[in-house]
Structure formats: C-alpha cells, structure tokens
Design a protein around this motif. Structure first.
Motif, short mmCIF file in Angstrom:
data_model
loop_
_atom_site.label_atom_id
_atom_site.label_comp_id
_atom_site.label_asym_id
_atom_site.label_seq_id
_atom_site.Cartn_x
_atom_site.Cartn_y
_atom_site.Cartn_z
N HIS A 30 12.80 -11.07 0.90
CA HIS A 30 13.22 -9.93 0.07
C HIS A 30 12.00 -9.29 -0.58
N LYS A 31 11.87 -7.98 -0.39
CA LYS A 31 10.74 -7.23 -0.93
C LYS A 31 11.22 -5.87 -1.45
N ILE A 33 10.29 -1.98 -1.35
CA ILE A 33 9.50 -1.08 -0.52
C ILE A 33 9.75 0.36 -0.95
N PRO A 67 4.58 -13.58 4.95
CA PRO A 67 4.74 -12.86 3.68
C PRO A 67 3.44 -12.20 3.20
N ASP A 71 3.14 -8.28 2.36
CA ASP A 71 2.63 -7.75 1.09
C ASP A 71 1.53 -6.73 1.32
N ILE A 74 3.17 -3.55 2.67
CA ILE A 74 4.00 -2.91 1.66
C ILE A 74 3.14 -2.33 0.54
N ASP A 75 2.08 -3.04 0.14
CA ASP A 75 1.20 -2.52 -0.90
C ASP A 75 0.58 -1.20 -0.47
#
Length: 322
Positions: A30-31, A33, A67, A71, A74-75
């Motif tokens: 779960h992130k 975005i 992950p 990250d 997504i960053d």
C-alpha cells in the motif's frame, strides 16, 4: 569484529529443486501515489503487486528491494510531475527488470479515485469512488501497458421482468382492461429483481486514454448508475431508469466493448481490450459474471459481422508479447 556471521546472497544460490517459476514477488503493498488526470493531479491510495519470472537456478527474488524501488519511482512522481497510473506501472516494471536483472517483470496498480458528480434530479454534489487500474509488463526489449477502471452500477434483470410483465398482463385482462393492457404495461415500469454490478474495462494501448471516459462507458453499459447520495426524486429517477433498461450481465460486457470501440476509433488493431461484469445476485445465493477479451482487430471484426476468432487473445498473452 562483528559477532554475526556473514551471510551470502541466499537468493542467488541454487534452489532445492531446479524448476523455473512463472511468478515470484510481492503483493498488497500500500502506497500513496500522485496521478495526473487531465490537467489535475490527485493524491490517491494505491495497492501495488509486482512479480518477476524466476530462473530455475535462482533460489529466490530479493523481495526487500521491491518496496525500495516502489518508493524511488513514487517519490519521483510525488515530487515531480504526476503520471498516468499505467505509466507509473510501466516505470516500476522497467526499473525492476534493470535493477533485479530479471527476464520479465509485471506490475499491477489499483488506486481508489474519487469522482465528483451531481445527482440526476436534485443536482446535489456527491462523491463516487472508482478503481483506477494500471498494468505493465517489461522485459529487456521493451514493455506493454494497460489502463483500466472498475465502476459500480445497477442491473435490472430482463428475465424476471418478462415473467412479471406476462403475469401482470393476465391480471389486467382478467380485470377487463382488454385492448388497453399493452399500452398500460408500456407506460408503467415493470418490477424485477435488481443486481448491483461491478464493471471492469481494460485497454492495452500506447494511446493516452481518459479514465473518466472509460468509467462513463462502464456505467452506461449497465441499467443505471448508482450514487452515494440520493434524495427521493433522485431515487425515483434511478429506479425508473433501471427498470426501463433491463440488462443481463452479458449485455453489459457487449455494450461496453461496442461503445469503447465506437468512442475510440484511434485504437490500433493490435491493441488489447477486456470487459468484465460481475453482478451481485439478490434472489440467488450466488453471483454472476461475464467476460470478453481480445485484440481490437478480433473484437472489431466480430462486431462488423465477421466470424468469431478461433482463439481470443488473453491479457496474459498480450502482455507476454512485450
């Protein structure tokens, strides 16, 4: 000197059984975005699945690195320009192929997208949640990506409605309405059982498509849309609309595909489409489902009156051609 023994790269060691795996990876990550929809960027909660092909001589995948790569990708999106959800899936899959030295990686992202719209009669603002789907498969040679949506609606069952109409016609005739029976039945919405439906539409293409347009196609393929907020005039409108347009689960799949190809003539013959409809039954203790998938050429050819293809191209096969 450390008291802990040095551990080698266990994932790269030989497995106990020399057998290649079709998929290995992580699921349910779960992130948050940031996704671009038209001229706007929206922060969404997303669930990410990512897998790679595993060679027969490799014991495992470096699961902890997934992950980390998520990250990083997504960053870049959150701090920079928002991307389309399918482009983000493509970026992650391509990075994993490079960084994990995998033959192939596949990524699936499902984000919950809030849509604001107005109720059909009173015009009240309401928020509806639509699932925004991005899928990508990448190899060292290139990648393919899919964009899609899952939306909710309501289907009114045509079969039960036909039975109710027939019984109502008998009762009206017995009551002496004679030649007016059919006219009465044409004016009055006929009862039937309703099914809340979940429609999914996926499109594999290099063209940019608007997810809001896809969601509209899915909703229109059902008897009526649903709303989180409804006043009584809105409720009457939705119920009457649904019962005046009864549809089977199979109808929704066919209508969605036809409307998609009519609305998006730029889609190429080799592009991929999939329509899926699940209806939650109310008078049975089971649900019903219908699906159709294939290339645009396969679907268009059949809609134009040609013979069904000997073999329908599946999503897995289409992604595998990346």
């Amino acid at each position: 000197m450390s008291d802990f023994p040095v551990v080698g790269d266990m994932q790269a060691s030989a497995p106990p059984v020399g057998l290649a795996l079709s998929r290995a990876g992580v699921t349910g990550v779960h992130k948050a975005i940031r996704i671009r929809r038209g001229d706007h960027e929206i922060l969404m909660a997303a669930e990410i699945d990512c897998t790679v092909d595993l060679a027969r001589d490799q014991k495992g995948v470096h699961m902890s690195r997934f992950p980390e790569l998520f990250d990083e990708a997504i960053d870049d999106v959150v701090l920079g320009e928002g991307l389309l959800v399918e482009a983000l899936a493509d970026r992650i899959a391509s990075q994993i192929v490079r960084r994990q030295h995998a033959l192939r990686a596949e990524v699936r992202i499902v984000a919950r997208w809030p849509q604001r719209r107005r109720t059909p009669v009173t015009g009240l603002t309401t928020q509806e949640m639509v699932s925004l789907i991005g899928i990508a498969a990448a190899t060292g040679e290139g990648s393919r990506r899919v964009v899609g949506v899952e939306a909710t609606g309501i289907n009114a069952c045509p079969c039960a409605q036909g039975l109710v109409r027939g019984r109502a016609a008998e009762r009206l005739a017995e009551a002496g309405f004679g030649d007016d029976v059919e006219r009465i039945l044409d004016l009055v919405p006929i009862a039937t059982h309703n099914q809340r439906g979940r429609g999914t539409l996926l499109v594999g293409t290099a063209h940019d498509l608007d997810a809001e347009d896809l969601a509209g196609i899915v909703e229109r393929s059902m008897s009526a849309p649903v709303y989180e907020l409804l006043k009584r005039p809105d409720e009457l409108h939705v119920v009457e609309h649904a019962h005046l347009r009864p549809r089977f689960v199979e109808d929704s799949v066919r209508i969605a595909l036809k409307e998609l190809l009519d609305a998006e003539p730029q889609l190429d013959d080799g592009d991929f489409v999939l329509s899926r409809q699940v209806n939650l039954e109310t008078i049975h203790d089971h649900d019903v489902v219908a699906e159709r998938w294939g290339t645009v050429e396969e679907i268009r050819g059949e809609l134009d009156g040609g013979p069904p293809p000997a073999r329908q191209t599946s999503l897995e096969a289409w992604l595998g051609a990346s």
